[in-house]
Enzyme design. Structure first.
Site, PDB file in Angstrom:
ATOM      1  N   GLU A  40       0.873  -1.166   0.000  1.00  0.00           N
ATOM      2  CA  GLU A  40       0.000   0.000   0.000  1.00  0.00           C
ATOM      3  C   GLU A  40       0.908   1.214   0.000  1.00  0.00           C
ATOM      4  O   GLU A  40       1.958   1.234   0.671  1.00  0.00           O
ATOM      5  CB  GLU A  40      -0.918   0.007   1.218  1.00  0.00           C
ATOM      6  CG  GLU A  40      -1.843  -1.192   1.315  1.00  0.00           C
ATOM      7  CD  GLU A  40      -2.765  -1.357   0.112  1.00  0.00           C
ATOM      8  OE1 GLU A  40      -3.098  -0.326  -0.527  1.00  0.00           O
ATOM      9  OE2 GLU A  40      -3.128  -2.501  -0.207  1.00  0.00           O
ATOM     10  N   HIS A 179      -7.776  -3.886   0.201  1.00  0.00           N
ATOM     11  CA  HIS A 179      -6.843  -2.776   0.024  1.00  0.00           C
ATOM     12  C   HIS A 179      -5.944  -2.606   1.238  1.00  0.00           C
ATOM     13  O   HIS A 179      -5.452  -1.507   1.509  1.00  0.00           O
ATOM     14  CB  HIS A 179      -7.574  -1.474  -0.297  1.00  0.00           C
ATOM     15  CG  HIS A 179      -8.218  -1.470  -1.651  1.00  0.00           C
ATOM     16  ND1 HIS A 179      -7.508  -1.477  -2.824  1.00  0.00           N
ATOM     17  CD2 HIS A 179      -9.539  -1.483  -2.004  1.00  0.00           C
ATOM     18  CE1 HIS A 179      -8.342  -1.476  -3.851  1.00  0.00           C
ATOM     19  NE2 HIS A 179      -9.582  -1.483  -3.377  1.00  0.00           N
TER      20      HIS A 179
END
Length: 586
Positions: A40, A179
């Site tokens: 990320e 995510h």
């Protein structure tokens, strides 16, 4: 700290190990260790920072071997849209370690494994930039991109797109992507296993096959890749043959098997080769003792069969020569061959245009007549415009005697071609200087180009003649493994080749090669028994510093004041011509 210059790589640029080897490619997939990675980031470009979380899962044979997951302080503000997407806030990363503290553990976790990621160039780009910025060597692991693999394995009827969430739903992964790095890495593990399960139906069972399958390989390449099976990993020539056994394409390599396999990978993008592969039905390998023999056999096979998909070296018989005719007032003539009676010539040239440029250089330097009439020593004929312009001594009107014409025109050409071209070079340089002084720079550039063509041809011919006049030459070259490559050359033709393994005396093998070598008789001209390209390949091999001359039947020599001493002038003339052409291009 200065920011490193970095450009994100494509997947093709991520596939080689540190030493360029692909030894792991033959490993079956169930024995391969994968590290599935997800990052990320703050959403910027890979500049050595911007990573907010790393998740990595190590697996082999369907079994989980280890997990690594950590938040990372990116050292910069996290944009609000990234926080909304990932749920990672500034407060969450504030106490987290910086990327320079995380990298050593991650690189150790990755050691010896294949890196897997979804849209791998993005993740690998950030990791490589971080390594470059913080002084770590990127291990350059083999990379598998599950997104690219899915594009090859799954059809549009099965999945509408290749997003990780879509693939996770299709394969019903145990963890859904959120995510967040570790969740997405765990989901990618199940996606990878699902894709591997589909690969066996495509005949893909090893790591190397998987990486190649993920690339944009055409159906023809995939269907015909079995043609590379069973080929030897030795120097030699390979021949693609059609169903009727016609040679379609001939090539050479130091490793036949590896080179032929490359034709069935995404790196092969030539349209004519794709067409050739569609017509090919088998590949024939001709093993050779060493690279020189392979190069020569390739040239001879191409010349003999003119394979339709080879572009170079197909018609050596189409070479042309520039010769001085045998008559009272000789002139230059472009001919297809030279005979025993021809004593003044230049070549061979690969095209008539190049030969005509060399002839124009001679005409600029020497008063050689340019008309094509056969002149008589008894009768005259009207002179042409060149005589009126002072560009021809008008032998047609007998304004010059046969002996004076020979002294001023014919003999200097003979001397320049076989020995010292000083007089021709001086005349051309003087003409260039005169044109430049008159500010006729375009014309001066034309003469300079002609000079370069003439010098290159003369240097080449004199080098070839020095080799081809030797009845027999035996040479040996030590390989990096300690063995020896052996060659016997007769009148410029490779007539025998051999090799010895490390630790073995090469002399008995060389004696055997000499005894069984092809008989080659002397002939006329600088290339009497082989193509000019073959003799030049032999010359290149012999002139290497590590090649040893073992035996010669006569001395190997070039004219002491020959054309080769003008190499520097040739280099300058060619460089100036290239510079001029580059400025003229739109």
């Amino acid at each position: 700290m200065a920011q490193p210059g970095y450009v994100q790589d494509t997947l093709d640029g991520l596939l080689l190990d540190d030493d360029g080897s692909r030894a792991a490619d033959a490993l079956p997939l169930h024995q391969t260790t994968f590290v599935v990675v997800d990052l990320e980031t703050t959403g910027g470009a890979p500049d050595g920072g911007g990573i907010t979380e790393i998740g990595a899962v190590k697996v082999r044979g369907g079994e989980q071997l280890g997990v690594l997951g950590t938040l990372v302080n990116p050292g910069e503000a996290i944009p609000p849209f990234v926080t909304v997407l990932t749920g990672i806030t500034q407060a969450m990363v504030a106490p987290a370690p910086r990327i320079e503290a995380v990298l050593p553990s991650f690189l150790e976790f990755l050691r010896g494994a294949v890196l897997v990621a979804h849209n791998a160039p993005y993740d690998v780009g950030f990791l490589k930039a971080a390594c470059a910025r913080h002084g770590h060597t990127w291990p350059n692991p083999r990379v598998v991109d599950t997104a690219a693999l899915a594009r090859r394995v799954l059809t549009r009827d099965e999945v509408p797109n290749r997003k990780l969430g879509t693939l996770a739903a299709y394969f019903r992964t145990s963890v859904q992507p959120t995510h967040r790095a570790l969740d997405d890495a765990l989901a990618t593990v199940d996606v990878l296993h699902g894709l591997i399960g589909r690969l066996s139906g495509h005949g893909v069972h090893t790591l190397g096959d998987t990486i190649e399958f993920a690339k944009a390989v055409t159906p023809t390449q995939r269907r015909k890749r079995h043609l590379a099976d069973g080929l030897p990993r030795v120097p030699g020539v390979y021949i693609f043959r059609a169903a009727d056994d016609r040679p379609l394409y001939v090539g050479t390599s130091g490793d036949i098997a590896t080179r032929v396999r490359s034709y069935f990978t995404a790196s092969e993008k030539r349209a004519r080769i794709s067409e050739m592969l569609a017509a090919a039905e088998r590949v024939e390998a001709v093993e050779c003792a060493h690279a020189l023999e392979a190069e020569v056999r390739e040239l001879r096979l191409i010349a003999a069969h003119a394979p339709p998909y080879n572009r170079r070296s197909k018609y050596p018989e189409r070479a042309v020569w520039l010769k001085l005719t045998s008559e009272a007032y000789p002139r230059l003539s472009v001919v297809w061959s030279i005979g025993p009676d021809d004593d003044a010539f230049l070549g061979p040239f690969t095209s008539r245009r190049t030969a005509e440029l060399a002839a124009a250089a001679v005409h600029d330097a020497l008063p050689v007549r340019q008309c094509t009439h056969r002149l008589s020593t008894r009768t005259t004929m009207p002179a042409c415009a060149l005589a009126e312009l002072g560009r021809c001594p008008a032998p047609c009107e007998h304004r010059i005697s046969v002996s004076d014409y020979a002294h001023r025109a014919a003999d200097p050409f003979r001397t320049a071609m076989t020995g010292d071209p000083q007089s021709v070079v001086d005349a051309l340089l003087a003409r260039i200087d005169a044109l430049a002084a008159d500010q006729r720079f375009e014309e001066a550039a034309v003469v300079r180009g002609r000079l370069a063509v003439l010098l290159r041809a003369a240097i080449r011919m004199q080098r070839l003649a020095g080799l081809t006049r030797i009845g027999e030459l035996a040479a040996a070259r030590r390989r990096t493994d300690g063995g020896w490559d052996l060659a016997v050359v007769r009148h410029g033709r490779l007539s025998g080749a051999g090799a010895t393994p490390p630790g073995i005396d090469p002399r008995p093998t060389l004696d055997l090669v000499r005894a069984t070598a092809e008989t080659v008789l002397p002939g006329h001209g600088p290339v009497p028994n082989a193509s000019a390209e073959e003799s030049e390949r032999v010359l290149s091999w012999l002139e290497r510093p590590d090649t040893r001359l073992v035996h010669t039947s006569t001395g190997w020599a070039s004219p002491i004041r020959g054309a080769a001493r003008f190499r520097d002038l040739l280099a300058k003339a060619e460089a100036a011509t290239l510079a001029r052409l580059s400025t003229e291009r739109p």
